[in-house]
Motif scaffolding. Structure first.
Motif, PDB file in Angstrom:
ATOM      1  N   SER A  96      27.549 -10.754  15.020  1.00 36.99           N
ATOM      2  CA  SER A  96      28.204 -10.830  16.342  1.00 36.99           C
ATOM      3  C   SER A  96      29.134 -12.046  16.422  1.00 36.99           C
ATOM      4  N   ILE A  97      28.725 -13.170  15.825  1.00 38.71           N
ATOM      5  CA  ILE A  97      29.604 -14.360  15.872  1.00 38.71           C
ATOM      6  C   ILE A  97      30.889 -14.078  15.095  1.00 38.71           C
ATOM      7  N   VAL A  98      30.743 -13.485  13.915  1.00 40.81           N
ATOM      8  CA  VAL A  98      31.932 -13.235  13.087  1.00 40.81           C
ATOM      9  C   VAL A  98      32.887 -12.268  13.802  1.00 40.81           C
ATOM     10  N   GLU A  99      32.328 -11.186  14.391  1.00 40.51           N
ATOM     11  CA  GLU A  99      33.197 -10.256  15.148  1.00 40.51           C
ATOM     12  C   GLU A  99      33.938 -11.021  16.251  1.00 40.51           C
ATOM     13  N   ALA A 100      33.198 -11.908  16.932  1.00 40.87           N
ATOM     14  CA  ALA A 100      33.789 -12.626  18.069  1.00 40.87           C
ATOM     15  C   ALA A 100      34.936 -13.524  17.612  1.00 40.87           C
ATOM     16  N   VAL A 101      34.688 -14.328  16.578  1.00 40.66           N
ATOM     17  CA  VAL A 101      35.738 -15.287  16.195  1.00 40.66           C
ATOM     18  C   VAL A 101      36.965 -14.592  15.595  1.00 40.66           C
ATOM     19  N   LYS A 102      36.752 -13.389  15.056  1.00 41.19           N
ATOM     20  CA  LYS A 102      37.897 -12.664  14.491  1.00 41.19           C
ATOM     21  C   LYS A 102      38.769 -12.052  15.586  1.00 41.19           C
ATOM     22  N   HIS A 103      38.220 -11.890  16.778  1.00 36.31           N
ATOM     23  CA  HIS A 103      38.957 -11.208  17.851  1.00 36.31           C
ATOM     24  C   HIS A 103      40.006 -12.142  18.460  1.00 36.31           C
ATOM     25  N   SER A 104      41.215 -11.607  18.612  1.00 35.94           N
ATOM     26  CA  SER A 104      42.323 -12.466  19.061  1.00 35.94           C
ATOM     27  C   SER A 104      42.130 -12.990  20.488  1.00 35.94           C
ATOM     28  N   GLU A 105      41.328 -12.271  21.301  1.00 35.10           N
ATOM     29  CA  GLU A 105      41.164 -12.727  22.692  1.00 35.10           C
ATOM     30  C   GLU A 105      39.966 -13.648  22.885  1.00 35.10           C
ATOM     31  N   VAL A 106      39.332 -14.051  21.796  1.00 34.91           N
ATOM     32  CA  VAL A 106      38.200 -14.997  21.921  1.00 34.91           C
ATOM     33  C   VAL A 106      38.642 -16.335  21.339  1.00 34.91           C
ATOM     34  N   SER A 107      38.452 -17.398  22.119  1.00 38.14           N
ATOM     35  CA  SER A 107      38.909 -18.705  21.612  1.00 38.14           C
ATOM     36  C   SER A 107      37.771 -19.649  21.254  1.00 38.14           C
ATOM     37  N   GLY A 108      36.530 -19.241  21.469  1.00 41.22           N
ATOM     38  CA  GLY A 108      35.406 -20.092  21.099  1.00 41.22           C
ATOM     39  C   GLY A 108      34.095 -19.386  21.417  1.00 41.22           C
ATOM     40  N   VAL A 109      33.011 -19.768  20.722  1.00 42.44           N
ATOM     41  CA  VAL A 109      31.734 -19.081  20.919  1.00 42.44           C
ATOM     42  C   VAL A 109      30.615 -20.093  21.173  1.00 42.44           C
ATOM     43  N   ILE A 110      29.847 -19.802  22.225  1.00 45.12           N
ATOM     44  CA  ILE A 110      28.638 -20.576  22.506  1.00 45.12           C
ATOM     45  C   ILE A 110      27.453 -19.705  22.063  1.00 45.12           C
ATOM     46  N   VAL A 111      26.671 -20.215  21.114  1.00 43.35           N
ATOM     47  CA  VAL A 111      25.550 -19.430  20.593  1.00 43.35           C
ATOM     48  C   VAL A 111      24.246 -20.025  21.121  1.00 43.35           C
ATOM     49  N   ILE A 112      23.425 -19.176  21.698  1.00 40.52           N
ATOM     50  CA  ILE A 112      22.148 -19.672  22.247  1.00 40.52           C
ATOM     51  C   ILE A 112      20.982 -19.003  21.532  1.00 40.52           C
ATOM     52  N   TYR A 113      20.030 -19.837  21.114  1.00 37.20           N
ATOM     53  CA  TYR A 113      18.817 -19.310  20.495  1.00 37.20           C
ATOM     54  C   TYR A 113      17.608 -19.827  21.264  1.00 37.20           C
ATOM     55  N   CYS A 114      16.806 -18.882  21.790  1.00 36.89           N
ATOM     56  CA  CYS A 114      15.526 -19.246  22.397  1.00 36.89           C
ATOM     57  C   CYS A 114      14.453 -18.812  21.409  1.00 36.89           C
ATOM     58  N   HIS A 115      13.514 -19.687  21.144  1.00 35.96           N
ATOM     59  CA  HIS A 115      12.545 -19.397  20.092  1.00 35.96           C
ATOM     60  C   HIS A 115      11.633 -18.225  20.467  1.00 35.96           C
ATOM     61  N   THR A 116      11.320 -17.383  19.471  1.00 34.42           N
ATOM     62  CA  THR A 116      10.347 -16.294  19.668  1.00 34.42           C
ATOM     63  C   THR A 116       9.390 -16.306  18.472  1.00 34.42           C
ATOM     64  N   ALA A 117       8.281 -15.580  18.618  1.00 33.77           N
ATOM     65  CA  ALA A 117       7.293 -15.550  17.527  1.00 33.77           C
ATOM     66  C   ALA A 117       7.781 -14.707  16.352  1.00 33.77           C
TER      67      ALA A 117
ATOM     68  N   SER B 236      34.822 -14.650  31.208  1.00 29.05           N
ATOM     69  CA  SER B 236      35.413 -13.365  31.605  1.00 29.05           C
ATOM     70  C   SER B 236      34.770 -12.260  30.761  1.00 29.05           C
ATOM     71  N   ASP B 237      35.072 -11.015  31.104  1.00 29.82           N
ATOM     72  CA  ASP B 237      34.414  -9.899  30.404  1.00 29.82           C
ATOM     73  C   ASP B 237      34.762  -9.864  28.925  1.00 29.82           C
ATOM     74  N   THR B 238      33.841  -9.348  28.150  1.00 31.08           N
ATOM     75  CA  THR B 238      34.105  -9.146  26.725  1.00 31.08           C
ATOM     76  C   THR B 238      35.217  -8.094  26.586  1.00 31.08           C
ATOM     77  N   PRO B 239      36.226  -8.341  25.746  1.00 34.03           N
ATOM     78  CA  PRO B 239      37.263  -7.308  25.555  1.00 34.03           C
ATOM     79  C   PRO B 239      36.587  -5.988  25.131  1.00 34.03           C
ATOM     80  N   PRO B 240      37.016  -4.831  25.688  1.00 31.38           N
ATOM     81  CA  PRO B 240      36.302  -3.560  25.452  1.00 31.38           C
ATOM     82  C   PRO B 240      36.118  -3.217  23.970  1.00 31.38           C
ATOM     83  N   ASP B 241      37.146  -3.434  23.148  1.00 34.12           N
ATOM     84  CA  ASP B 241      36.994  -3.060  21.730  1.00 34.12           C
ATOM     85  C   ASP B 241      35.954  -3.967  21.044  1.00 34.12           C
ATOM     86  N   LEU B 242      35.872  -5.218  21.475  1.00 29.80           N
ATOM     87  CA  LEU B 242      34.865  -6.124  20.900  1.00 29.80           C
ATOM     88  C   LEU B 242      33.464  -5.734  21.384  1.00 29.80           C
ATOM     89  N   ALA B 243      33.370  -5.353  22.666  1.00 33.40           N
ATOM     90  CA  ALA B 243      32.078  -4.935  23.225  1.00 33.40           C
ATOM     91  C   ALA B 243      31.523  -3.758  22.414  1.00 33.40           C
TER      92      ALA B 243
END
Ligand code: COA
Length: 489
Positions: A388-409, A350-357
């Motif tokens: 960004s991860i720390v902001e997300a996990v601190k937000h009451s409306e976020v219950s988990g975070v999927i972090v994706i890293y694609c390699h760059t130079a 679902s959408d990112t909560p506006p204050d977190l966005a």
């Protein structure tokens, strides 16, 4: 087997069979899986034989208990004094591994009963899986009369990574962790132990259950959930069971205490036949098993990768207690793949909560996206990931975070992994799960392995990552259901 029979075996409904989970078995499993002493019946002088290899594995794995080889034809095996029978051993014996040909097993079991050992694990094949049910039943009868549990027959053995005990003919102890693996297939166990090192999936115990003529899944599940502090997750490869009511009962008892993931095979027509000749089990109908698993709070796995992926996540991370999962990525394509997978696996984004966005704008260039998935863009550095991860996990409306890293130079995967691991510690304080996806070559794989060692389940593709998070959400729902059940008068 017709579906009606399968239903009866699984639920025992019409027979009104009361599930029987034997206390003496559960109690003695403690000695069987954490033995202070082990006798090996059939400890051969020949290095190419299974009985010899079991003794060698016990020594090589660093097992600290006493080892007693038993072979009437030998005085010494691998530097250890050999005994002609188990009853000739002057000490108490917790566990006996039996590796003599099938016609000799019954006498060995009688000998163990006379000695009053705490348990037996029978490696020997040639029982119900080849139609020799009569002899298997006789052996079980003797063991039950003496209240000595039998694991097997037709197994690879037992392994305990905490105790450094390899009482099997598998090549090695597994990579150490908190998952107990129970498997009806011994060969699969041997292969999967290799995977534990390759994919850093940590196991506490490996239990080969084979024909499960005596001890069945249910008693192991009760022991592992209620009495084994080294295990926090149970992963099972199952071909079939005749003890359905006990399985359902054990899984219900475990609900909310430790997650159980089951990979059930043998659902195809030929698969059912193959099951019968492998472990003598009735595979049964997919629909009925799935209904039974659903009813008994079991998380189902689709294949071996799925079994390990889900077990890894559940053993390392807390459950997700709502559907509000946020995806943070540095690659748009990977974010889209994750979004599709989230819908497929029942955790649509679902959408990112506006204050977190608004806060997320601090961790991306102006052309980044604060929608869910949050796209930090290809120039994302480790600080942006962390922030960004720390902001997300601190937000009451976020219950988990999927972090994706694609390699760059311009990014260093080791640094990104370090900051994700730091952020995951904060997530843990908020009891919110993090799973990661690292896409790239060797150095990315090395960083992903390191991240797993820090307790962050990490996968090479978005779909597997999302599926693992979906399992964490499923377990969150199981906890809620189990708590509701407890509250019911
Ligand atoms: N007590 C103890 N040892 C005895 C014995 C007795 N009463 N009688 C004989 N032995 C000894 C034998 O002399 C031999 O030792 P030696 O080689 O030093 O002479 C040893 O026990 C093993 O007996 P052996 O007849 O050589 O059997 P084996 O090693 O060829 O096969 C099994 C035994 C159990 C491995 C075999 O029958 C079997 O079941 N293999 C399949 C196992 C399997 O696949 N399991 C499932 C995995 S998923």
């Amino acid at each position: 087997m017709n579906h009606f029979m399968c239903y009866l075996k699984l639920f025992g409904v019409l027979l009104l069979r009361i599930p029987e989970i034997r206390d003496y078995v559960v109690n003695k499993l403690n000695y069987i899986l954490n033995p202070r002493s082990i006798a090996v019946v059939g400890a051969s002088r020949s290095p190419s034989k299974i009985g010899h290899q079991v003794v060698r594995n016990l020594l090589d794995s660093g097992y600290k208990g006493k080892i007693f080889p038993v072979n009437p034809k030998a005085d010494e095996i691998l530097g250890l004094k050999c005994y002609p029978t188990v009853s000739a051993i002057p000490d108490d014996v917790d566990l006996v591994i039996i590796a003599v040909p099938a016609p000799l097993v019954k006498n060995a079991v009688i000998d163990c009963a006379n000695k009053k050992v705490n348990g037996m694990a029978i490696i020997t094949a040639g029982f119900s899986e080849v139609g020799n049910k009569e002899e298997e039943d006789e052996i079980v009868k003797i063991a039950r009369e003496h209240e000595i549990p039998i694991i097997g027959p037709n197994i690879v053995g037992l392994l305990n990574s905490t105790y450094r005990m390899n009482a099997s003919f598998a090549q090695d102890l597994p990579y150490s962790g908190k998952i107990a693996l129970i498997s009806q297939s011994g060969a699969l166990i041997i292969g999967l132990i290799g995977w534990t090192w390759l994919y850093k999936v940590g196991l506490s115990k490996v239990i080969s259950i084979g024909n499960k003529a005596d001890v069945d899944f249910s008693e192991l599940i009760v022991y592992l959930t209620e009495h084994d502090p080294e295990t926090n997750t149970i992963a099972i490869y199952m071909e079939g069971t005749d003890a359905g009511p006990e399985l359902v009962e054990a899984c219900k008892r475990a609900a909310g205490k430790k997650p159980i993931i089951i990979l059930k095979s043998g659902f195809s027509k030929r698969g059912e036949l193959a099951t019968m000749s492998h472990t003598g089990s009735l595979a049964g109908s997919a629909r009925i098993y799935k209904a039974a698993f659903m009813q008994s709070y079991v998380i189902q796995a689709e294949d071996l990768f799925d079994l390990y992926d889900k077990a890894l996540a559940l053993s390392l991370q807390p459950p997700a207690m709502s559907d509000n999962i946020l995806v943070i990525t540095n690659g748009g394509g990977a974010g889209v793949l994750a979004t599709d997978a989230a819908e497929k696996y029942g955790i649509p984004l679902s959408d990112t909560p506006p204050d977190l966005a608004e806060k997320m704008k601090n961790y991306m260039p102006p052309f980044g996206s604060t929608k869910n998935p949050i796209d930090l863009t290809g120039q994302a550095n480790e600080e942006w990931y962390y922030g960004s991860i720390v902001e997300a996990v601190k937000h009451s409306e976020v219950s988990g975070v999927i972090v994706i890293y694609c390699h760059t130079a311009i990014t260093d995967p080791a640094k990104i992994a370090t900051k994700i691991a730091e952020a995951s510690k904060i997530a843990r304080e908020y009891k919110k799960p993090i799973v990661a996806c690292f896409i790239g070559g060797k150095e990315v794989e090395d960083a992903a392995d390191w991240l797993k060692e820090q307790g962050v389940p990490t996968y090479p593709v978005p779909s597997r990552t999302v599926r693992a998070m979906a399992a964490l959400r499923e377990y969150g729902k199981i906890i809620e259901r189990a708590n509701l059940r407890k509250k019911k008068p």
